[in-house]
Write an enzyme that holds these catalytic residues in place. Structure first.
Site, short mmCIF file in Angstrom:
data_model
loop_
_atom_site.label_atom_id
_atom_site.label_comp_id
_atom_site.label_asym_id
_atom_site.label_seq_id
_atom_site.Cartn_x
_atom_site.Cartn_y
_atom_site.Cartn_z
N ASN A 149 7.98 -5.79 -1.26
CA ASN A 149 7.97 -4.64 -0.35
C ASN A 149 6.52 -4.54 0.11
O ASN A 149 5.67 -3.98 -0.59
CB ASN A 149 8.42 -3.36 -1.05
CG ASN A 149 8.46 -2.19 -0.07
OD1 ASN A 149 8.01 -2.32 1.08
ND2 ASN A 149 9.00 -1.06 -0.49
N PRO A 171 0.79 -1.23 0.00
CA PRO A 171 0.00 0.00 0.00
C PRO A 171 0.82 1.28 0.00
O PRO A 171 1.84 1.38 0.68
CB PRO A 171 -0.83 -0.11 1.29
CG PRO A 171 -0.11 -1.07 2.14
CD PRO A 171 0.54 -2.05 1.19
N ASN A 172 0.33 2.24 -0.76
CA ASN A 172 0.84 3.61 -0.87
C ASN A 172 2.13 3.73 -1.66
O ASN A 172 2.58 4.85 -1.92
CB ASN A 172 1.00 4.26 0.53
CG ASN A 172 -0.31 4.38 1.26
OD1 ASN A 172 -1.27 4.90 0.69
ND2 ASN A 172 -0.40 3.87 2.47
N ARG A 210 13.89 3.74 12.02
CA ARG A 210 12.70 4.60 12.04
C ARG A 210 11.88 4.35 13.31
O ARG A 210 12.41 3.90 14.32
CB ARG A 210 11.90 4.38 10.75
CG ARG A 210 12.73 4.74 9.50
CD ARG A 210 11.93 4.62 8.23
NE ARG A 210 10.78 5.55 8.22
CZ ARG A 210 9.78 5.49 7.34
NH1 ARG A 210 9.78 4.54 6.40
NH2 ARG A 210 8.79 6.35 7.39
N ALA A 219 3.38 -0.93 4.67
CA ALA A 219 2.87 -0.94 6.05
C ALA A 219 2.36 -2.32 6.48
O ALA A 219 2.37 -2.65 7.68
CB ALA A 219 1.77 0.10 6.21
N ARG A 256 4.84 12.26 -2.83
CA ARG A 256 4.68 12.72 -1.45
C ARG A 256 5.90 12.31 -0.63
O ARG A 256 6.58 11.36 -0.98
CB ARG A 256 3.45 12.09 -0.78
CG ARG A 256 2.20 12.12 -1.58
CD ARG A 256 1.29 13.28 -1.18
NE ARG A 256 0.28 13.50 -2.22
CZ ARG A 256 -0.82 12.79 -2.37
NH1 ARG A 256 -1.10 11.84 -1.53
NH2 ARG A 256 -1.66 13.04 -3.35
N TYR A 311 11.29 9.19 1.15
CA TYR A 311 11.32 8.17 0.09
C TYR A 311 11.95 8.64 -1.22
O TYR A 311 12.04 7.86 -2.17
CB TYR A 311 9.90 7.65 -0.16
CG TYR A 311 9.29 6.98 1.06
CD1 TYR A 311 9.82 5.79 1.53
CD2 TYR A 311 8.23 7.55 1.73
CE1 TYR A 311 9.29 5.18 2.66
CE2 TYR A 311 7.68 6.95 2.86
CZ TYR A 311 8.22 5.77 3.31
OH TYR A 311 7.69 5.17 4.42
N GLU A 336 12.18 -10.19 1.50
CA GLU A 336 11.55 -8.95 1.97
C GLU A 336 12.48 -7.77 1.65
O GLU A 336 13.67 -7.83 1.96
CB GLU A 336 11.34 -9.05 3.49
CG GLU A 336 10.81 -7.79 4.12
CD GLU A 336 10.69 -7.89 5.65
OE1 GLU A 336 10.98 -8.97 6.22
OE2 GLU A 336 10.32 -6.87 6.25
N HIS A 357 12.83 -3.26 1.62
CA HIS A 357 12.32 -1.93 1.97
C HIS A 357 13.24 -0.86 1.43
O HIS A 357 14.46 -1.04 1.42
CB HIS A 357 12.22 -1.77 3.49
CG HIS A 357 11.28 -2.74 4.11
ND1 HIS A 357 9.92 -2.61 4.02
CD2 HIS A 357 11.51 -3.90 4.78
CE1 HIS A 357 9.34 -3.64 4.62
NE2 HIS A 357 10.29 -4.44 5.08
O1 CA2 Z 1 10.79 1.68 3.41
C1 CA2 Z 1 9.90 1.00 2.85
O2 CA2 Z 1 10.03 0.52 1.74
C2 CA2 Z 1 8.56 0.79 3.57
O3 CA2 Z 1 8.10 -0.52 3.24
C3 CA2 Z 1 7.64 1.85 3.03
C4 CA2 Z 1 6.28 1.83 3.72
C5 CA2 Z 1 6.43 1.87 5.23
O4 CA2 Z 1 5.15 1.74 5.84
C6 CA2 Z 1 7.33 0.77 5.73
O5 CA2 Z 1 7.46 0.90 7.13
C7 CA2 Z 1 8.69 0.86 5.09
C8 CA2 Z 1 5.47 3.04 3.27
C9 CA2 Z 1 5.21 3.08 1.79
C10 CA2 Z 1 4.42 4.29 1.49
O6 CA2 Z 1 5.18 5.13 0.66
C11 CA2 Z 1 4.80 6.41 0.54
C12 CA2 Z 1 5.39 7.11 -0.47
C13 CA2 Z 1 5.07 8.40 -0.65
C14 CA2 Z 1 4.16 9.03 0.19
C15 CA2 Z 1 3.58 8.33 1.21
C16 CA2 Z 1 3.89 7.01 1.39
#
Ligand code: CA2
Length: 144
Positions: free
Chosen positions: A73, A9-10, A106, A76, A17, A22, A97, A99
């Site tokens: 990946n 997700p996201n 974090r 969340a 964003r 990121y 896995e 990330h």
């Molecule tokens: O670091 C990663 O790849 C994560 O899997 C990214 C997830 C986060 O919940 C994990 O803890 C670590 C979040 C992905 C959402 O990405 C966004 C990108 C732009 C704006 C908002 C969220």
């Protein structure tokens, strides 16, 4: 060799964003880089993203017999999803896995991965390079 690369997700928002966490790279940019490396390694890649937990579970279940390795990946869902963990464990397809960010550097709630115990290993904190490292690990997964 066929590799299924799943995004949770996201991750479709990458590059649009929170660039301070990121970066400015989009998921399409990452996919292009992954495809380039996959071609060099002479492996087939299927690259998917979903915001839906159940869809990711379905894809993991369907991977059996279709793909040799899953690179995921789970975003969340990494930290919350027993359903994804059970699907990975039940599917029997070796799973890696990955990330973008270093989840251990974090917030504390990101330190725990529910899927880590059923994955072959975890690559975390190398930005888009985590995807390339995940792919490279996938190619050699039988040697580890
Ligand atoms: O670091 C990663 O790849 C994560 O899997 C990214 C997830 C986060 O919940 C994990 O803890 C670590 C979040 C992905 C959402 O990405 C966004 C990108 C732009 C704006 C908002 C969220």
């Amino acid at each position: 060799m066929k590799i299924l690369l799943l995004n949770g997700p996201n991750l479709n928002l990458l590059g649009q964003r929170e660039p301070e966490i990121y970066g400015h790279t989009t998921l399409a940019d990452i996919e292009a880089k992954v495809r380039e490396r996959a071609a060099e390694l002479k492996v087939q890649i299927e690259f998917r993203q979903s915001n839906l937990e159940g869809e990711l579970v379905n894809w993991i279940q369907q991977a059996k017999g279709q793909f040799d390795v899953i690179v995921i990946n789970a975003a969340a869902y990494t930290h919350t999803s027993i359903a994804l963990r059970d699907a990975i464990a039940a599917g029997g397809v070796p799973t890696i896995e990955i990330h973008l960010s270093n989840v251990h550097a974090r917030e504390e709630f990101r330190h725990k991965s529910l899927i880590a115990p059923v994955c072959r290993g975890q690559i975390t904190g190398f930005g888009q390079k985590s995807y390339i490292l995940g792919l490279e690990a996938a190619v050699d997964v039988k040697d580890y």
